[in-house]
Write an enzyme that holds these catalytic residues in place. Structure first.
Site, PDB file in Angstrom:
ATOM      1  N   CYS A  66       0.971  -1.357  -0.167  1.00 21.02           N
ATOM      2  CA  CYS A  66      -0.172  -0.090   0.065  1.00 21.02           C
ATOM      3  C   CYS A  66       0.808   1.367   0.003  1.00 21.02           C
ATOM      4  O   CYS A  66       0.382   2.267  -0.541  1.00 21.02           O
ATOM      5  CB  CYS A  66      -0.817  -0.085   1.181  1.00 21.02           C
ATOM      6  SG  CYS A  66      -1.678  -1.510   1.642  1.00 21.02           S
ATOM      7  N   CYS A 113       1.731   3.864  -2.923  1.00 17.98           N
ATOM      8  CA  CYS A 113       0.799   4.567  -3.451  1.00 17.98           C
ATOM      9  C   CYS A 113      -0.047   5.601  -2.487  1.00 17.98           C
ATOM     10  O   CYS A 113      -0.095   6.840  -3.046  1.00 17.98           O
ATOM     11  CB  CYS A 113      -0.576   3.806  -4.137  1.00 17.98           C
ATOM     12  SG  CYS A 113      -0.230   3.182  -5.928  1.00 17.98           S
ATOM     13  N   HIS A 114      -0.211   5.183  -1.370  1.00 20.98           N
ATOM     14  CA  HIS A 114      -0.560   6.024  -0.370  1.00 20.98           C
ATOM     15  C   HIS A 114       0.141   6.778   0.432  1.00 20.98           C
ATOM     16  O   HIS A 114      -0.253   7.688   1.180  1.00 20.98           O
ATOM     17  CB  HIS A 114      -1.657   5.273   0.368  1.00 20.98           C
ATOM     18  CG  HIS A 114      -2.900   4.369  -0.302  1.00 20.98           C
ATOM     19  ND1 HIS A 114      -3.829   5.201  -1.049  1.00 20.98           N
ATOM     20  CD2 HIS A 114      -3.045   3.192  -0.692  1.00 20.98           C
ATOM     21  CE1 HIS A 114      -4.808   4.318  -1.596  1.00 20.98           C
ATOM     22  NE2 HIS A 114      -4.178   3.108  -1.433  1.00 20.98           N
ATOM     23  N   MET A 162      -8.022   1.005  -7.265  1.00 24.54           N
ATOM     24  CA  MET A 162      -7.848   0.135  -6.230  1.00 24.54           C
ATOM     25  C   MET A 162      -7.795  -1.339  -6.339  1.00 24.54           C
ATOM     26  O   MET A 162      -8.904  -1.875  -6.756  1.00 24.54           O
ATOM     27  CB  MET A 162      -8.755   0.595  -4.965  1.00 24.54           C
ATOM     28  CG  MET A 162      -8.676  -0.343  -3.727  1.00 24.54           C
ATOM     29  SD  MET A 162      -7.309   0.095  -2.793  1.00 24.54           S
ATOM     30  CE  MET A 162      -7.835  -1.024  -1.282  1.00 24.54           C
ATOM     31  N   HIS A 193       6.698  13.074 -10.679  1.00 25.49           N
ATOM     32  CA  HIS A 193       6.871  11.827 -10.639  1.00 25.49           C
ATOM     33  C   HIS A 193       8.168  11.491 -11.401  1.00 25.49           C
ATOM     34  O   HIS A 193       9.260  11.686 -10.936  1.00 25.49           O
ATOM     35  CB  HIS A 193       5.834  10.984 -11.148  1.00 25.49           C
ATOM     36  CG  HIS A 193       6.144   9.510 -10.975  1.00 25.49           C
ATOM     37  ND1 HIS A 193       6.039   8.732  -9.546  1.00 25.49           N
ATOM     38  CD2 HIS A 193       5.879   8.317 -11.482  1.00 25.49           C
ATOM     39  CE1 HIS A 193       6.308   7.485  -9.721  1.00 25.49           C
ATOM     40  NE2 HIS A 193       6.169   7.153 -11.001  1.00 25.49           N
ATOM     41  N   HIS A 209       2.455   8.880 -17.105  1.00 32.60           N
ATOM     42  CA  HIS A 209       3.646   8.167 -16.546  1.00 32.60           C
ATOM     43  C   HIS A 209       4.556   7.775 -17.831  1.00 32.60           C
ATOM     44  O   HIS A 209       4.588   6.768 -18.227  1.00 32.60           O
ATOM     45  CB  HIS A 209       3.068   6.554 -15.931  1.00 32.60           C
ATOM     46  CG  HIS A 209       4.057   6.149 -14.983  1.00 32.60           C
ATOM     47  ND1 HIS A 209       5.374   5.571 -15.576  1.00 32.60           N
ATOM     48  CD2 HIS A 209       4.189   5.963 -13.638  1.00 32.60           C
ATOM     49  CE1 HIS A 209       6.036   5.066 -14.534  1.00 32.60           C
ATOM     50  NE2 HIS A 209       5.271   5.273 -13.454  1.00 32.60           N
TER      51      HIS A 209
END
Length: 577
Positions: free
Chosen positions: A81, A84-85, A122, A361, A403
């Site tokens: 997790c 991403c979080h 998700m 990014h 991306h």
């Protein structure tokens, strides 16, 4: 008492207020979908799974966790997790999962959301059977509790990890092997904690070198002698390619979790310094280029570019070296800022702060190497920075979650020089004009949007000698799309792309066979793709003839385990893409 084992912490979310309304069925905004979370590129943080902190104390209205449950939840969170979080659950590619949000949703909602996932990206951890029902119950409780503060990692910790295995005066003064270093490939063997150096001509593995876990990138010094690789665990290996057998000559750990390393390229500063940035703690460090001795650490904590709110966890994403002056461009995710770090005097360090959009990014230079284009994937934008004048010159709306990797440069038959990015969230490939002198009307605009196979793309690739634009889709939920690439004809972009079944070409029958990150050889005649399976399954590298799009070779065997990133020494050193 906290057991601090160099880690990052955090939780992933969804909360309290246990209403039983959702006990029998999933909430209406949760849909079953087809993603398979195993092997997801960005979320995995396996390097932190064994780290421990003291379980939080009981709090009214919040489900409590035993120490064993808390340790188990930490492992799951770090594996699945946090990428991403975020370490502190503040969100980035994924949404924020702080307790004020998760407790409002309630225990049942959180449990079901983890179980079923959502069409927005998700993963469906429960219905895919990646997590058992008992594990999901623990995670739902975990996410309702406050995230703990991970340990810091400063100069004391860095120097304790720093090793010079071969002193500079004991290293060769000339190349002692017969390798064509410029056509060597540094290939990440993600799940073994190694890189394989593969000869571009013979396709043979020259050396397999132990590194940190899941090397994210390889970078080459300006002279072409040294190879720097950084793992997601924050470990850097400095590899001397002049030795009879290329080997690590120095190493250091610069944080608990990291992604980026780069070396100085400006004239007169070649090989002088290296720089690395970490996800946790949020900071970057400048090191001696030949020994990795840490010299200067700078925190990236600060205010966000848009709301001007303080952010405690602005992670360092990509770093590139300017070709125009002694500067590093340090891209900070959560604050949406690029720091132009002047390394000409690191004792009196100067940096220019350029604000663009969140969350910065990855990205790359245009063909002139003057302009740097970086994806702000949470804002669906690409920022363009002039490295000659140190200023933002454009902020371009693209598709959903751009991306690009380093992007792809080519001359559009109608609009002149362009730089391309694909997207995680949709099937488009945005072409951005990059020539403000000869094509001012097209500069810093999306001049054309191509349609690829679908969302889930990580990299686009071409070469100055190629007439093809390659687009991968390894994170697409459809196995056939994830194992193939779309190839566009640069001279006729209106034609439908050719779809190449790279997974099938590999001869591997098992697994999803995710195909990721095309990389050209030095001559621009071949393109290499990784066929990436689980560690227990067979993987491979497939090599195509760029002109004919026909299979040339397949590299596989017991040493080729979970290959992902591949970095040709010449192209990486010279920013050719």
């Amino acid at each position: 008492m906290r057991k601090i084992l160099t880690s990052l912490l955090v939780s992933t979310a969804i909360g309290l207020i246990a209403t039983t309304a959702f006990a029998q069925q999933a909430p209406s905004d949760i849909k079953k979908h087809g993603t398979t979370p195993g092997g997801k590129y960005e979320p995995s943080l396996d390097v932190l799974k064994g780290k421990q902190l003291e379980a939080p104390g009981a709090k009214p209205g919040v489900p409590s966790l035993t120490q064993a449950e808390f340790d188990q939840a930490n492992q799951i969170y770090f594996e699945r997790c946090a990428g991403c979080h975020g370490v502190l659950r503040k969100g980035a590619t994924g949404k924020a999962l702080t307790p004020d949000i998760t407790r409002e949703k309630g225990f049942d909602y959180v449990r079901d959301f983890i179980t079923y996932g959502s069409p927005a990206g998700m993963p469906n951890w429960g219905t895919s059977e990646e997590l058992k029902a008992a594990e999901i119950e623990v995670m739902a409780k975990y996410l309702l509790n406050d995230p703990a503060q991970p340990p810091e990692f400063g100069m004391k910790e860095m120097k304790a990890s720093w090793k010079v295995l071969v002193p500079v005066d004991k290293r060769p003064t000339k190349q002692m092997n017969k390798l064509d270093l410029d056509n060597l490939f540094s290939v990440t063997l993600r799940d073994t904690g190694q890189v394989a150096l593969i000869d571009g001509a013979s396709k043979k593995i020259v050396e397999t070198i132990p590194t940190g876990y899941a090397v994210h990138i390889s970078r080459v010094s300006a002279s072409g002698r040294y190879l720097y690789v950084i793992g997601r665990d924050g470990k850097i290996n400095l590899i001397d390619m002049w030795m009879e057998k290329p080997a690590t000559v120095a190493e250091i750990k610069i944080g608990n979790e990291a992604r980026s390393v780069e070396t100085s390229k400006a004239k007169g500063w070649e090989d002088k310094y290296a720089i690395a940035g970490s996800y946790w703690p949020p900071q970057y460090v400048i090191m001696d280029g030949s020994t990795l001795e840490p010299l200067k650490i700078v925190s990236t904590r600060g205010m966000t570019v848009d709301t001007q709110d303080y952010h405690p966890e602005p992670r360092v994403a990509s770093i590139v070296a300017s070709h125009y002056r002694p500067e590093f461009l340090v891209n900070v995710k959560e604050t949406g800022k690029t720091l132009m770090v002047d390394y000409s005097d690191i004792k009196n360090l100067k940096q220019i702060e350029i604000g663009s959009a969140r969350f910065l990014h990855d990205g790359g230079f245009d063909s002139s190497k003057r302009y740097f284009l970086v994806a702000a994937n949470a804002s669906n934008k690409v920022a363009i920075i002039d490295t000659k004048e140190d200023k933002l010159v454009g902020l371009v709306e693209t598709g959903e979650k751009p991306h690009p990797g380093r992007g792809a440069n080519f001359v559009h038959p109608k609009f002149g020089p362009v730089w391309a990015t694909s997207h995680l969230g949709d099937e488009t490939i945005a072409l951005i004009g990059t020539d403000p002198e000869k094509h001012p009307q097209q500069a810093w605009k999306v001049v054309e949007s191509l349609k690829g196979q679908g969302g889930g793309s990580l990299f686009v690739k071409t070469h100055p000698k190629s007439k093809h634009l390659y687009v991968d889709t390894p994170l697409n939920p459809e196995a056939s799309i994830a194992s193939s690439v779309a190839v566009f004809d640069i001279d006729d972009l209106g034609k439908e792309p050719v779809i190449l079944d790279i997974g099938g070409m590999s001869g591997i029958a098992e697994g999803v066979r995710r195909v990721v990150q095309g990389e050209f050889d030095k001559q621009g005649e071949e393109i290499w793709f990784s066929v990436w399976n689980a560690k227990s399954q067979e993987s491979a590298i497939v090599i195509l003839d760029d002109k004919t799009l026909k299979l040339k070779d397949v590299i596989k065997g017991k040493e080729v385990v979970t290959p992902t990133g591949k970095f040709n020494v010449f192209n990486t050193r010279n920013d050719v893409y």
